[in-house]
Design a protein around this motif. Structure first.
Motif, PDB file in Angstrom:
ATOM      1  N   SER A 165       0.827  -1.203   0.000  1.00 35.57           N
ATOM      2  CA  SER A 165       0.000   0.000   0.000  1.00 35.57           C
ATOM      3  C   SER A 165       0.865   1.257   0.000  1.00 35.57           C
ATOM      4  CB  SER A 165      -0.923   0.004   1.224  1.00 35.57           C
ATOM      5  OG  SER A 165      -1.659   1.214   1.310  1.00 35.57           O
ATOM      6  N   ILE A 166       1.922   1.266   0.791  1.00 36.68           N
ATOM      7  CA  ILE A 166       2.832   2.420   0.824  1.00 36.68           C
ATOM      8  C   ILE A 166       3.503   2.599  -0.526  1.00 36.68           C
ATOM      9  CG2 ILE A 166       5.018   3.265   1.765  1.00 36.68           C
ATOM     10  CD1 ILE A 166       2.680   3.767   3.603  1.00 36.68           C
ATOM     11  N   MET A 167       3.864   1.495  -1.164  1.00 39.69           N
ATOM     12  CA  MET A 167       4.579   1.586  -2.438  1.00 39.69           C
ATOM     13  C   MET A 167       3.699   2.133  -3.555  1.00 39.69           C
ATOM     14  SD  MET A 167       6.892  -1.873  -2.307  1.00 39.69           S
ATOM     15  CE  MET A 167       7.862  -1.392  -3.734  1.00 39.69           C
ATOM     16  N   GLU A 168       2.397   2.119  -3.356  1.00 40.33           N
ATOM     17  CA  GLU A 168       1.489   2.693  -4.342  1.00 40.33           C
ATOM     18  C   GLU A 168       1.309   4.201  -4.149  1.00 40.33           C
ATOM     19  OE1 GLU A 168      -2.079   0.483  -3.832  1.00 40.33           O
ATOM     20  OE2 GLU A 168      -1.367  -1.289  -4.918  1.00 40.33           O
ATOM     21  N   GLN A 169       1.791   4.740  -3.034  1.00 45.59           N
ATOM     22  CA  GLN A 169       1.595   6.157  -2.723  1.00 45.59           C
ATOM     23  C   GLN A 169       2.867   6.929  -3.098  1.00 45.59           C
ATOM     24  OE1 GLN A 169      -0.213   6.762   1.256  1.00 45.59           O
ATOM     25  NE2 GLN A 169      -0.454   4.524   1.325  1.00 45.59           N
ATOM     26  N   GLN A 170       2.868   7.496  -4.292  1.00 39.60           N
ATOM     27  CA  GLN A 170       4.074   8.124  -4.811  1.00 39.60           C
ATOM     28  C   GLN A 170       4.562   9.278  -3.936  1.00 39.60           C
ATOM     29  OE1 GLN A 170       4.000   9.131  -8.949  1.00 39.60           O
ATOM     30  NE2 GLN A 170       3.528   7.060  -9.602  1.00 39.60           N
ATOM     31  N   LEU A 196       8.207   5.644   9.418  1.00 36.14           N
ATOM     32  CA  LEU A 196       6.958   5.262   8.761  1.00 36.14           C
ATOM     33  C   LEU A 196       6.552   3.892   9.297  1.00 36.14           C
ATOM     34  CD1 LEU A 196       5.197   6.703   6.660  1.00 36.14           C
ATOM     35  CD2 LEU A 196       6.324   5.355   4.884  1.00 36.14           C
ATOM     36  N   GLN A 197       5.560   3.855  10.170  1.00 38.36           N
ATOM     37  CA  GLN A 197       5.214   2.630  10.878  1.00 38.36           C
ATOM     38  C   GLN A 197       4.902   1.441   9.972  1.00 38.36           C
ATOM     39  OE1 GLN A 197       5.663   1.984  14.036  1.00 38.36           O
ATOM     40  NE2 GLN A 197       4.974  -0.121  13.668  1.00 38.36           N
ATOM     41  N   PRO A 198       4.166   1.612   8.871  1.00 37.36           N
ATOM     42  CA  PRO A 198       3.897   0.443   8.014  1.00 37.36           C
ATOM     43  C   PRO A 198       5.158  -0.197   7.438  1.00 37.36           C
ATOM     44  CG  PRO A 198       2.373   2.211   7.498  1.00 37.36           C
ATOM     45  CD  PRO A 198       3.413   2.787   8.413  1.00 37.36           C
ATOM     46  N   LEU A 199       6.269   0.542   7.440  1.00 41.10           N
ATOM     47  CA  LEU A 199       7.527   0.005   6.922  1.00 41.10           C
ATOM     48  C   LEU A 199       8.513  -0.301   8.048  1.00 41.10           C
ATOM     49  CD1 LEU A 199       8.171   2.275   3.788  1.00 41.10           C
ATOM     50  CD2 LEU A 199       6.979   0.076   3.917  1.00 41.10           C
ATOM     51  N   ALA A 200       7.989  -0.550   9.250  1.00 42.77           N
ATOM     52  CA  ALA A 200       8.852  -0.786  10.406  1.00 42.77           C
ATOM     53  C   ALA A 200       9.690  -2.043  10.260  1.00 42.77           C
ATOM     54  CB  ALA A 200       8.005  -0.869  11.677  1.00 42.77           C
ATOM     55  N   ASP A 201       9.266  -2.977   9.431  1.00 45.54           N
ATOM     56  CA  ASP A 201      10.036  -4.207   9.210  1.00 45.54           C
ATOM     57  C   ASP A 201      10.908  -4.122   7.957  1.00 45.54           C
ATOM     58  OD1 ASP A 201       8.957  -5.548  11.450  1.00 45.54           O
ATOM     59  OD2 ASP A 201       7.140  -6.026  10.315  1.00 45.54           O
ATOM     60  N   CYS A 202      11.055  -2.917   7.415  1.00 46.43           N
ATOM     61  CA  CYS A 202      11.799  -2.732   6.167  1.00 46.43           C
ATOM     62  C   CYS A 202      12.994  -1.808   6.367  1.00 46.43           C
ATOM     63  CB  CYS A 202      10.894  -2.116   5.091  1.00 46.43           C
ATOM     64  SG  CYS A 202       9.455  -3.106   4.656  1.00 46.43           S
ATOM     65  N   SER A 203      13.934  -1.925   5.451  1.00 46.94           N
ATOM     66  CA  SER A 203      15.056  -0.993   5.390  1.00 46.94           C
ATOM     67  C   SER A 203      15.126  -0.397   3.998  1.00 46.94           C
ATOM     68  CB  SER A 203      16.376  -1.699   5.706  1.00 46.94           C
ATOM     69  OG  SER A 203      16.469  -2.036   7.072  1.00 46.94           O
ATOM     70  N   LEU A 204      15.673   0.809   3.935  1.00 45.04           N
ATOM     71  CA  LEU A 204      15.875   1.518   2.676  1.00 45.04           C
ATOM     72  C   LEU A 204      17.365   1.757   2.466  1.00 45.04           C
ATOM     73  CD1 LEU A 204      13.157   4.310   2.773  1.00 45.04           C
ATOM     74  CD2 LEU A 204      13.452   2.714   0.890  1.00 45.04           C
ATOM     75  N   VAL A 205      17.832   1.490   1.269  1.00 46.09           N
ATOM     76  CA  VAL A 205      19.181   1.871   0.867  1.00 46.09           C
ATOM     77  C   VAL A 205      19.011   2.888  -0.260  1.00 46.09           C
ATOM     78  CG1 VAL A 205      21.376   1.106  -0.090  1.00 46.09           C
ATOM     79  CG2 VAL A 205      20.143  -0.359   1.519  1.00 46.09           C
ATOM     80  N   VAL A 206      19.494   4.097  -0.055  1.00 43.13           N
ATOM     81  CA  VAL A 206      19.172   5.227  -0.927  1.00 43.13           C
ATOM     82  C   VAL A 206      20.447   5.881  -1.457  1.00 43.13           C
ATOM     83  CG1 VAL A 206      17.820   7.363  -1.095  1.00 43.13           C
ATOM     84  CG2 VAL A 206      17.209   5.643   0.611  1.00 43.13           C
ATOM     85  N   ALA A 207      20.389   6.358  -2.691  1.00 48.98           N
ATOM     86  CA  ALA A 207      21.486   7.149  -3.255  1.00 48.98           C
ATOM     87  C   ALA A 207      20.912   8.140  -4.253  1.00 48.98           C
ATOM     88  CB  ALA A 207      22.521   6.260  -3.936  1.00 48.98           C
ATOM     89  N   PRO A 208      21.465   9.346  -4.308  1.00 55.08           N
ATOM     90  CA  PRO A 208      21.047  10.309  -5.334  1.00 55.08           C
ATOM     91  C   PRO A 208      21.818  10.063  -6.619  1.00 55.08           C
ATOM     92  CG  PRO A 208      22.660  11.326  -3.915  1.00 55.08           C
ATOM     93  CD  PRO A 208      22.465   9.917  -3.398  1.00 55.08           C
ATOM     94  N   TYR A 209      21.288  10.562  -7.720  1.00 54.68           N
ATOM     95  CA  TYR A 209      22.060  10.632  -8.959  1.00 54.68           C
ATOM     96  C   TYR A 209      21.843  12.017  -9.545  1.00 54.68           C
ATOM     97  CZ  TYR A 209      17.642   9.726 -11.495  1.00 54.68           C
ATOM     98  OH  TYR A 209      16.358   9.806 -11.989  1.00 54.68           O
TER      99      TYR A 209
END
Length: 335
Positions: free
Chosen positions: A251-256, A281-294
């Motif tokens: 559901s979160i991934m659908e919210q741009q 972001l509580q719905p993603l509490a079991d997730c991690s993000l790896v982020v980089a700009p370009y």
């Protein structure tokens, strides 16, 4: 700070849990951590790591699993982001060797490439396009009633739109050529999406074609909301056992807007990895993000991996780092 023994034990627990998703016992750690100590000593150290918040015990008599704090220590202690193996490196080379064309397609394909490299969901946001200019614009006649508008943007990407002039149209190559020249002289070097209409040429046929082409380019330009491309969303279903968690994540991934805000916030805090509740972001509490700009000629886009907290962080950092650098270079060079 943890001493060397606790660091080695914590690293062994994290690495084993990432591989198996099963609680890790002291006997396994005693064998694998390279420490000349007994399982009882390891167990005592694991108890201390649990008291300090680095590990948790799902239930009595079970082994330990890392907490968000444990993952954070593990990630911060990585001396290098890892390297892609030869197969994945070749995939990246092959992709960018043939990547070209419309910006939307390239970013969408990049999200799928990154997802395939890591087996996690991937998110790519388009660079801020407010300052993109039209490097060149031309019209190509496909038939008497169909004309294509081709625009090359300042970041090297290409936008194409097809104009169907109607069943009764009969536009000559001469008119298309005149309209193309007039369009180029009017729009080359201007901001993509500018609503200022080109001046009239005095030829009704040419002016009609120029007006249609201009309207198509304005409609194709970003409206100010960030464009988001998600690849491999279905892979998230395999990462979690709980149906409720899967549903929340998808559901979160659908919210741009939420995704864009999340990625910007992580980068603005100077992080390349946000683990569990760190991103807020509580719905993603079991997730991690790896982020980089370009970067594309001063405009910034973002790429990211979204996966479970027990992700292979070194490989995810390597993939995100390589792809972000190659994507920025490809767009800047007009690949």
């Amino acid at each position: 700070m943890l001493d060397d023994r606790k660091t080695a034990i914590l690293r062994a627990v994290v690495e084993e849990y990432i591989q198996t998703a099963q609680p890790v016992g002291s006997s396994h750690v005693a064998r694998e951590a390279g420490l000349a100590v007994s399982p009882a000593t390891v167990r005592n150290e694991m108890n201390q790591l649990e008291r300090d918040g680095y590990l948790s015990q799902p239930h009595t008599s079970a082994g330990r699993v890392p907490t968000d704090k444990g993952y954070r220590f593990f990630v911060d202690s990585l001396t290098t982001p890892g390297t892609l193996d030869e197969v994945r490196t070749q995939q990246v080379r092959a992709f960018f060797a043939r990547a070209h064309g419309e910006l939307e397609r390239m970013l969408g394909d990049t999200s799928r490439l990154l997802s395939g490299l890591t087996d996690y969901a991937a998110v790519v946001t388009a660079p801020n396009a407010e300052a993109l200019t039209l490097r060149s614009v031309q019209l190509v006649s496909l038939s008497a009633r169909v004309v294509m508008v081709v625009a090359v943007l300042s970041n090297g990407s290409i936008e194409k739109r097809t104009l169907d002039l109607g069943p009764d149209a009969a536009v000559s190559d001469v008119t298309v050529g005149a309209a193309s020249a007039h369009l180029a002289s009017s729009l080359n070097g201007t901001v993509w999406g500018s609503t200022a209409a080109p001046p009239t040429s005095g030829d009704p046929g040419v002016d009609d074609l120029v007006s249609r082409a201009h309207d198509a380019l304005v409609a194709a330009a970003p409206t100010g909301s960030d464009q988001v491309y998600v690849g491999g969303a279905a892979r998230m279903a395999a990462a979690f056992d709980a149906v409720g968690t899967i549903r929340q994540v998808l559901s979160i991934m659908e919210q741009q807007y939420v995704l864009v805000t999340l990625l910007r916030d992580v980068l603005d805090r100077g992080l390349s990895v946000a683990i569990g509740t760190e991103h807020g972001l509580q719905p993603l509490a079991d997730c991690s993000l790896v982020v980089a700009p370009y970067d594309v000629e001063g405009d910034r886009g973002t790429i990211a991996i979204l996966g479970p907290t027990r992700m292979h962080y070194d490989q995810a950092l390597a993939a995100v780092g390589v792809v972000s650098e190659r994507l920025g270079r490809a767009l800047s060079e007009g690949a």
